[in-house]
Write an enzyme that holds these catalytic residues in place. Structure first.
Site, PDB file in Angstrom:
ATOM      1  N   GLY A  96      21.744  23.954   6.144  1.00 20.58           N
ATOM      2  CA  GLY A  96      22.146  23.671   4.756  1.00 20.58           C
ATOM      3  C   GLY A  96      22.244  22.180   4.477  1.00 20.58           C
ATOM      4  N   SER A 120      37.669  22.035   1.329  1.00 22.99           N
ATOM      5  CA  SER A 120      37.275  21.372   0.090  1.00 22.99           C
ATOM      6  C   SER A 120      38.499  20.822  -0.627  1.00 22.99           C
ATOM      7  CB  SER A 120      36.595  22.417  -0.798  1.00 22.99           C
ATOM      8  OG  SER A 120      36.545  21.971  -2.125  1.00 22.99           O
ATOM      9  N   TYR A 174      36.032  31.309  -4.755  1.00 21.11           N
ATOM     10  CA  TYR A 174      35.486  30.364  -3.766  1.00 21.11           C
ATOM     11  C   TYR A 174      36.602  29.475  -3.219  1.00 21.11           C
ATOM     12  CZ  TYR A 174      33.537  26.076  -1.920  1.00 21.11           C
ATOM     13  OH  TYR A 174      33.288  24.992  -1.112  1.00 21.11           O
ATOM     14  N   LYS A 209      38.579  29.067   0.720  1.00 17.77           N
ATOM     15  CA  LYS A 209      38.832  27.844   1.499  1.00 17.77           C
ATOM     16  C   LYS A 209      40.320  27.755   1.865  1.00 17.77           C
ATOM     17  CE  LYS A 209      34.688  26.395   1.713  1.00 17.77           C
ATOM     18  NZ  LYS A 209      33.981  26.547   2.976  1.00 17.77           N
ATOM     19  N   PHE A 255      35.421  15.842  -0.601  1.00 17.20           N
ATOM     20  CA  PHE A 255      35.451  15.601  -2.043  1.00 17.20           C
ATOM     21  C   PHE A 255      34.044  15.931  -2.585  1.00 17.20           C
ATOM     22  CE2 PHE A 255      39.768  14.598  -3.128  1.00 17.20           C
ATOM     23  CZ  PHE A 255      40.318  14.785  -1.863  1.00 17.20           C
ATOM     24  N   PRO A 305      35.178  25.905 -18.045  1.00 20.20           N
ATOM     25  CA  PRO A 305      36.428  26.560 -17.629  1.00 20.20           C
ATOM     26  C   PRO A 305      36.713  26.307 -16.141  1.00 20.20           C
ATOM     27  CG  PRO A 305      35.000  28.105 -18.799  1.00 20.20           C
ATOM     28  CD  PRO A 305      34.203  26.850 -18.601  1.00 20.20           C
TER      29      PRO A 305
HETATM   30  P1  NAD Z   1      24.667  24.959   1.779  1.00 17.43           P
HETATM   31  O1  NAD Z   1      24.582  26.233   1.007  1.00 17.43           O
HETATM   32  O2  NAD Z   1      23.576  23.965   1.582  1.00 17.43           O
HETATM   33  O3  NAD Z   1      24.783  25.280   3.335  1.00 17.43           O
HETATM   34  C1  NAD Z   1      25.416  26.428   3.829  1.00 17.43           C
HETATM   35  C2  NAD Z   1      24.508  27.058   4.866  1.00 17.43           C
HETATM   36  O4  NAD Z   1      25.161  28.209   5.392  1.00 17.43           O
HETATM   37  C3  NAD Z   1      23.162  27.523   4.295  1.00 17.43           C
HETATM   38  O5  NAD Z   1      22.113  27.045   5.112  1.00 17.43           O
HETATM   39  C4  NAD Z   1      23.245  29.055   4.329  1.00 17.43           C
HETATM   40  O6  NAD Z   1      21.975  29.639   4.569  1.00 17.43           O
HETATM   41  C5  NAD Z   1      24.227  29.282   5.468  1.00 17.43           C
HETATM   42  N1  NAD Z   1      24.984  30.530   5.383  1.00 17.43           N
HETATM   43  C6  NAD Z   1      25.696  31.012   4.334  1.00 17.43           C
HETATM   44  N2  NAD Z   1      26.280  32.172   4.672  1.00 17.43           N
HETATM   45  C7  NAD Z   1      25.959  32.422   5.970  1.00 17.43           C
HETATM   46  C8  NAD Z   1      26.256  33.467   6.896  1.00 17.43           C
HETATM   47  N3  NAD Z   1      27.005  34.512   6.547  1.00 17.43           N
HETATM   48  N4  NAD Z   1      25.739  33.390   8.144  1.00 17.43           N
HETATM   49  C9  NAD Z   1      24.971  32.339   8.521  1.00 17.43           C
HETATM   50  N5  NAD Z   1      24.645  31.338   7.692  1.00 17.43           N
HETATM   51  C10 NAD Z   1      25.138  31.380   6.436  1.00 17.43           C
HETATM   52  O7  NAD Z   1      26.090  24.323   1.457  1.00 17.43           O
HETATM   53  P2  NAD Z   1      26.665  22.870   1.789  1.00 17.43           P
HETATM   54  O8  NAD Z   1      26.763  22.119   0.522  1.00 17.43           O
HETATM   55  O9  NAD Z   1      25.945  22.274   2.926  1.00 17.43           O
HETATM   56  O10 NAD Z   1      28.139  23.257   2.210  1.00 17.43           O
HETATM   57  C11 NAD Z   1      28.506  23.477   3.565  1.00 17.43           C
HETATM   58  C12 NAD Z   1      29.957  23.900   3.620  1.00 17.43           C
HETATM   59  O11 NAD Z   1      30.760  22.893   3.010  1.00 17.43           O
HETATM   60  C13 NAD Z   1      30.257  25.194   2.885  1.00 17.43           C
HETATM   61  O12 NAD Z   1      31.223  25.918   3.612  1.00 17.43           O
HETATM   62  C14 NAD Z   1      30.840  24.716   1.566  1.00 17.43           C
HETATM   63  O13 NAD Z   1      31.699  25.657   0.996  1.00 17.43           O
HETATM   64  C15 NAD Z   1      31.585  23.463   2.013  1.00 17.43           C
HETATM   65  N6  NAD Z   1      31.780  22.502   0.929  1.00 17.43           N
HETATM   66  C16 NAD Z   1      30.699  22.070   0.215  1.00 17.43           C
HETATM   67  C17 NAD Z   1      30.883  21.179  -0.825  1.00 17.43           C
HETATM   68  C18 NAD Z   1      29.706  20.711  -1.659  1.00 17.43           C
HETATM   69  O14 NAD Z   1      29.930  20.216  -2.768  1.00 17.43           O
HETATM   70  N7  NAD Z   1      28.469  20.816  -1.192  1.00 17.43           N
HETATM   71  C19 NAD Z   1      32.177  20.711  -1.134  1.00 17.43           C
HETATM   72  C20 NAD Z   1      33.253  21.165  -0.371  1.00 17.43           C
HETATM   73  C21 NAD Z   1      33.043  22.065   0.670  1.00 17.43           C
END
Ligand code: NAD
Ligand code: UDP
Length: 331
Positions: free
Chosen positions: A10, A124, A148, A152, A177, A290
Site C-alpha cells: 500500500g 491515526s 473507521y 483505530k 497526521f 460532515p
Molecule cells: P493503503 O490502502 O494504501 O494500504 C493498505 C494496504 O493493506 C493495501 O495494500 C491493502 O491491499 C492491504 N490490505 C487491506 N486489508 C487487508 C487484509 N485484510 N489483509 C491483507 N492486506 C490488506 O493505505 P495506507 O494509506 O498506506 O494506510 C496504511 C495504514 O495506515 C492503514 O491502516 C490506514 O488506516 C493507516 N492510516 C492511513 C492514513 C492515510 O491518510 N493514508 C492516515 C492515518 C492512518
C-alpha cells in the site's frame, strides 16, 4: 531485523519497505492486494536494489498468518493492512470492523504464540476526535465520528490490554497526521482507485485535468482563512518514523504522534502546490463535509525526544513529489 510488513504493497507500507531495506533490514510483506497491486512489490525491489518475500494473503486468515510466522524467524511486525476510507466505513461498518479489528487480533495472537515481541501499529490522529490542538499523546481520546476512526481507537485499546497482560509483547502505536507526497523517484506513491477522498490526490487529479475543479469543504471554520487546517507530513518522513519506531527501545506500550507540528489550511496547501508546480488549481467553496473538524495538528516533540525522529521535508517537497508521481501515472 526480520520484519513482517502487513499492507506493505500500500501507500505508506511501500515507502516504509524501501526505508527498512535501505536501513539493512529484511522485509516480508503480507498483503491481499485489495487496495494495491503486485507491481508495487517489483518497484520496492527496484528502488532498494534488494529482494523481499511477498505473500498474497489476508491478515484476517489465522491459518495463513500462522504459516508465515512458522516459516520466518520474525523480530517484529509493522501492521499497516486495513481499510481506510471514512465514507465507505459509514456505509459498510461491518466490513471495516471485521477487516481492521480481526486483522489486528490475528496478528497479535500469532505474535504471542511465536514470541515476536515488537509490534508497530498504524493508528491515526482521528483518535483524538475534536480535542484542543495541538494534539498530545497523553490526551484523553474523544469519540471519532465514523467506524473507521473507531477501528483505530479500538485496535489501540486491544493492543494496550494485550501488551499489559504479556510483558514480552511490546507495542508502539503511531498516530499519523496527514500523509502526502511520494517517493522522489516518482515510482511509488498514492494511487487511489476511482474518486479520491483526500485533498492532495484530489488536487493532483485536477492539475492533471482528470477532474475539473477542487471543491473546498467549508470556508467558515475558526481557522486562519476559514478552511480546514491539517498537519501534512511527507510519506518519506513517515516511513523513516517507522524505521525509528521498530529500531527503538521496546518495552510496554509507547505512543507517538507522527506529524510535523505545523498546521496548514486548504488554501495554504493550494498555494504551496501552485508555487511548487507552477499550476493554478481552480476551486469552488462548497458546504462543510460532515464529520470534518476545523483543526488537527500534532505536538510532535515526544517522537523527537524518545525516537530521535523528526519530519524534515517541507510543504513544497510534498507538493512537488505528489505531482511528479501523478504525472508518471498511466491512466
Ligand atoms: P493503503 O490502502 O494504501 O494500504 C493498505 C494496504 O493493506 C493495501 O495494500 C491493502 O491491499 C492491504 N490490505 C487491506 N486489508 C487487508 C487484509 N485484510 N489483509 C491483507 N492486506 C490488506 O493505505 P495506507 O494509506 O498506506 O494506510 C496504511 C495504514 O495506515 C492503514 O491502516 C490506514 O488506516 C493507516 N492510516 C492511513 C492514513 C492515510 O491518510 N493514508 C492516515 C492515518 C492512518
Ligand atoms: N478537503 C477539501 N476538499 C476535498 C478533500 C478534502 O476541502 O476534496 C479538505 C477537508 O475538509 C479537510 C482537508 O481538506 O479540511 C484534509 O482532508 P483529507 O480528507 O485529505 O484529510 P482528513 O480530513 O482525513 O484529515
Amino acid at each position: 531485523m526480520n520484519i513482517l510488513v502487513t499492507g506493505g504493497a500500500g501507500y505508506i507500507g511501500s515507502h516504509t519497505c524501501v526505508a527498512l531495506l535501505e536501513a539493512g533490514h529484511s522485509v516480508i510483506v503480507l498483503d491481499n492486494l485489495s487496495n494495491s497491486n503486485y507491481e508495487v512489490i517489483n518497484k520496492i525491489q527496484h528502488l532498494s536494489g534488494k529482494e523481499i518475500t511477498f505473500y498474497e494473503m489476508d491478515v484476517t486468515d489465522p491459518l495463513a498468518v500462522s504459516r508465515v510466522f512458522q516459516r520466518h524467524e520474525l523480530d517484529g511486525v509493522i501492521h499497516f493492512a486495513g481499510l481506510k476510507a471514512v465514507g465507505e466505513s459509514v456505509e459498510n461498518p461491518l466490513i471495516y470492523y471485521k477487516n481492521n479489528l480481526v486483522g489486528t487480533l490475528v496478528l497479535a495472537e500469532a505474535c504471542l504464540k511465536y514470541h515476536v515481541g515488537r509490534f508497530v501499529f498504524s493508528s491515526s490522529a482521528t483518535v483524538y476526535g475534536d480535542n484542543q490542538v495541538p494534539f498530545v499523546e497523553s490526551m484523553e481520546l474523544l469519540p471519532t465520528t465514523n467506524p473507521y476512526g473507531e477501528t483505530k481507537a479500538m485496535s489501540e485499546r486491544m493492543l494496550l490490554d494485550i501488551s499489559k497482560a504479556n510483558s514480552d509483547f511490546a507495542v508502539t502505536l503511531l498516530r499519523y497526521f496527514n500523509p502526502v507526497g511520494a517517493h522522489e523517484s516518482g515510482i511509488i506513491g498514492e494511487a487511489p482507485d476511482g474518486m479520491p477522498n483526500n485533498l492532495m490526490p484530489y488536487i493532483t487529479k485536477v492539475a492533471k485535468g482528470k477532474l475539473k475543479l477542487l471543491r473546498i469543504f467549508g470556508k467558515d471554520y475558526p481557522t486562519v482563512d476559514g478552511t480546514g487546517v491539517r498537519d501534512y507530513i511527507h510519506v518519506l518522513d513517515l516511513a523513516d518514523g517507522h524505521v525509528a519506531a521498530i529500531e527503538g527501545l521496546f518495552k510496554g506500550v509507547n505512543i507517538y504522534n507522527l506529524g510535523t507540528g505545523k498546521g496548514t489550511s486548504v488554501l495554504e496547501l493550494l498555494k504551496a502546490f501552485e508555487q511548487a508546480n507552477n499550476h493554478v488549481i481552480p476551486y469552488e467553496i462548497v458546504e462543510r463535509r460532515p464529520g470534518d473538524i476545523a483543526l488537527c495538528y500534532a505536538n510532535a516533540s515526544k517522537a523527537e525526544q524518545e525516537l530521535g525522529w523528526k519530519a524534515k521535508r517541507d510543504l513544497i517537497s510534498m507538493c512537488r513529489d505528489a505531482w511528479r508521481f501523478e504525472k508518471n501515472l498511466k491512466d
